[in-house]
Motif scaffolding. Sequence first.
Motif, PDB file in Angstrom:
ATOM      1  N   GLU B 236       0.846  -1.193   0.000  1.00 25.44           N
ATOM      2  CA  GLU B 236       0.000   0.000   0.000  1.00 25.44           C
ATOM      3  C   GLU B 236       0.878   1.237   0.000  1.00 25.44           C
ATOM      4  N   GLY B 238       0.359   5.714   0.093  1.00 26.00           N
ATOM      5  CA  GLY B 238      -0.561   6.829   0.087  1.00 26.00           C
ATOM      6  C   GLY B 238      -0.213   7.830   1.160  1.00 26.00           C
ATOM      7  N   GLU B 309      -4.186   1.746  -8.383  1.00 27.95           N
ATOM      8  CA  GLU B 309      -4.758   2.933  -7.763  1.00 27.95           C
ATOM      9  C   GLU B 309      -6.154   2.595  -7.243  1.00 27.95           C
ATOM     10  N   PRO B 312      -7.683   8.434  -5.505  1.00 30.85           N
ATOM     11  CA  PRO B 312      -6.701   9.390  -6.032  1.00 30.85           C
ATOM     12  C   PRO B 312      -5.468   9.456  -5.128  1.00 30.85           C
ATOM     13  N   GLY B 313      -4.308   9.219  -5.702  1.00 30.40           N
ATOM     14  CA  GLY B 313      -3.063   9.291  -4.928  1.00 30.40           C
ATOM     15  C   GLY B 313      -2.843   8.133  -4.001  1.00 30.40           C
ATOM     16  N   ARG B 314      -3.630   7.087  -4.110  1.00 31.41           N
ATOM     17  CA  ARG B 314      -3.494   5.954  -3.201  1.00 31.41           C
ATOM     18  C   ARG B 314      -3.391   4.655  -3.983  1.00 31.41           C
ATOM     19  N   LEU B 315      -2.391   3.849  -3.635  1.00 33.87           N
ATOM     20  CA  LEU B 315      -2.199   2.568  -4.293  1.00 33.87           C
ATOM     21  C   LEU B 315      -2.353   1.450  -3.269  1.00 33.87           C
TER      22      LEU B 315
END
Lengths: 336, 666
Positions: B236, B238, B309, B312-315
Amino acid sequence: MLRYVAIRLASAVVMALLASLVIFLISNFVPGDPVLAQLGDILASDPTVVAQWRAKWGLDLPLWDRYWIFLSGLLHGDLGVSIATRRPVLEDIAQYAPATIELATVSFLLALVVGIPLGVAAAVWRDSIVDAVARAVSLLGVSAPTFWLAFIFLAIFYGWLGWAPGPGRLDPIAFPPEGSTGFFLWDSARQGDWETFHDALAHLALPAIVLAAATLGLITRTTRAAMLECLHQDYVRVARAKGLKERAVVLHHALRNALVPVVTLGGLAYANLLTGAVMTETIFAWPGLGRYTFRSAAALDFPAIMGITLVVSATYLLVNLVVDLSYALLDPRVRR
Amino acid sequence: MSDAVLDVRGLVTVFHTDAGPVRAVDGVSFSVGKGETLGIVGESGSGKSVTAQSLMRLLDPPARIEGGEVLFEGRDVLTMSPRELTAWRGANAAMVFQDSLTGLNPVLRILRQVTEHVVAHGRMDARDARRHGIELLRRMGVASPERAAASYPHQFSGGMRQRVMIAMGMANDPTLLLADEPTTALDVTIQAQILDLLAGLNEKFGTAIVLISHDLGVIGTICKRIVVMYAGEVVEEGPTTDVLSDPRHPYAWALANAVPRLDAPIADRLPGIEGAPPDPLAMPQGCRFAPRCPWRIDRCGTERPPLAEVAPGRLARCWVTADGRSLPPRTVPAHAKPPESSTTEPLLVARDLVKHFPLPKKSFFGAREVVHAVNGVSLHVMPGERLGIVGESGCGKSTLARLVTRLHTPDAGHIRFDGQDIATLGGEELRQLRPRLQMVFQDPYASLNPRMRIGDILAEPLLVHGRARTAAEAGERVGALLDMVGLNPSWAARFPHEFSGGQRQRISIARALGLEPALIVADEPVSALDVNVQAQVLNLMLDLRERMGLAYMFIAHDLAVVRAFCDRVAVMYLGRIVEEAPARDLFAQPAHPYTVSLLSAVPEPGRQRVVLGGEPPSTLRLPQGCAFRARCPVAEPVCAEPPPLTEIAPGHRVLCHAPGSLKGMP
């Protein structure tokens, strides 16, 4: 630091006194009555003669008084007279010691100068050709018996190739160099007598190499092991992370830490070289303490044996002191 | 990202072990922008440290980097020549290591270590470097930097050494600083100082920082963005606050929730996830977390999820949250009732315990120095109670543990256990006492004999104390004990090295339980364990208490763990208990300035902290008056007098002239 040296010196003196006591007691308790040995059966059967003789040599005194006499003699530098040579033991030792010290020191330097770089290289290039050579050298050095090595070297370099001169410290027809120390290399170099210097060096080469072999093997092996350990320490990784060149990492960061066990070993090895060269000295007809020790022991020359033992223990004490001081020099954690 | 300082793409690092290749870092990608702070979190074995060392190419064989790119300002570090690499390391990117004791060379002076690479990189000559080095030490908060520069590492405390390490890293003003567990070996108040220092460097000099830690609190105080690693993969990534409040990978969820926090509601159980990381030699085919995952779906067992993803901006690398959903929030388990104790007689009472350790004399005539470990401690433990003892290293808490278990004999004071005076017992009487009063040690590696089988380790006390007459009988009991602590009884024939740290600590607990003790004194039993394992062990200890009516004396430096585990807490400083209260009261209304500072120093994301300056004074001198006054922010002249023990609420006692005068937390 000075304080540390003072404390260590003081304790060395105490240790030397203890050693002298042990030596004295042992030589007093060895079987064999000097009265019988010196007077013979007929005189020894006369009690008044025996009593007179005992009184003359102080044998009627209690053990502690005799120790005191021995000790005061010792403090005046009097080790007694050798039965075999009929000369003061101290003179004998002074005559034979330089040859041994010269041989041992050259051997020791040889072992250090070859052994430490070889050990370092073996650790840095682990499992390479250098490492294989280093391991072979240390195995051979440690396991080959001195007498065997000595004969092989004499046979090859003296007998067959003729590169090395024969036994002894100098050519039989050469004169010892002028000078008072008895160290031929030193004396001849100071006089500028390079012919004698070369002669002495050539004679020294084979016995020095033979004597150095075992020490060289140990030092190589210890250096290699200590370096391998140090090269895996965090501070070496930190040094690399700082972008230091590998050479600086190895020499400045790892080696200094790795030298601590090497110094311990080196000190012991040097003391051993000084006092344990009996075999090498005998084979190479080297007129040193080793041969003197051998002769005295064979002749049951007690004053000489006691003198030698005392010198040996003093040597060990001194070397130990130097080792401890080197620790303090190498490792700030030991300093107080 | 075009303005990235560091761009890691598909990094693969393999350890070629005898048992086979281990992919310790398996396709890790992340990037760090200019002046950014990135945290990498994961448990031991997750590959986070190997990642850091791979970035600097510091790994020795059998480790090898076998794939990927490490782009530093566009240049690939992995393809640099040795010459380029040495020019880059320490100049543009620097690293701070965890253990400052082994990380500093013991035989070189501090100044040399701080500045040698400044000279080596040709930035300055020796004289300028010296001035620069001293200035650096001053900036890092090293006391009397001139003197420090000429000293050696062993003359410093752990906190000071870590400052030196950071000074070393900052010496060439690098663009990127990699810090690998920089505060793990430090006490909490010192840790707070170092974290402040790192944050300050980022703020003042724009140094990008990659902070690697197993501690989410530490990461959360400094890092804006966070990468979570599990079994060699990034699972993870973010913004820190998002990942902590709404984790999208089940492992991140477990990490975020297994950590006891000071601001969480007090619950008995910590929600840990059972199981252990996968065997690196036999990774699961699908998702690597699937075998432990409570939300597993069919697809997880067969197909490896990509790092995709999820917002937004988080994997996140998870099939369950791939469609953008969140994981369910943590359910707070009901607060279990402590077992009703039938008596009001305390199980253990200690009165005015004193223990001093004389040091070896430095010289024949020198005065003998004495470590004042415990200086008059009184406490009690009720049957079935959990008493927590907290304090920083050197406060005497471990000595106290050894006193009440009579591994040490007190110099003065009384100990009553179960109605019997045990302070001066010896020989056979002491042996008789042992079964009732057992100890669990901190280091599960050192406290189990490596040459004994687990079965023999557990059977030994049973046979010695006559709880089992024959080996067969003992074997049966051993099986039951292993079962009780959640281990497979058939493992009795194994040796300690075949177990993980958490499993070993279970074995230690089983050994203590075998004799059916009334009190277990546990000295930092979970501090060597990863958070998830820590939660498992603490839950086990709670279960056992409910089933067997055990009382615990629980010694720890971690306040949040104590808060989660204990009924009552005593805070120690320099060999004295300075505050003692029921856990709820202590954490809600700390009254001693030291307790306030200690609580405030605990790193927790998004919390303001009061950072305590200085370090605990030497234990060689017995403090006069209040021991804390040299560091106390609210000290008054009266504090030179011995402080009174005041009871400010029922069971809440404080050793202070002005309890409650320091207000800490917002």
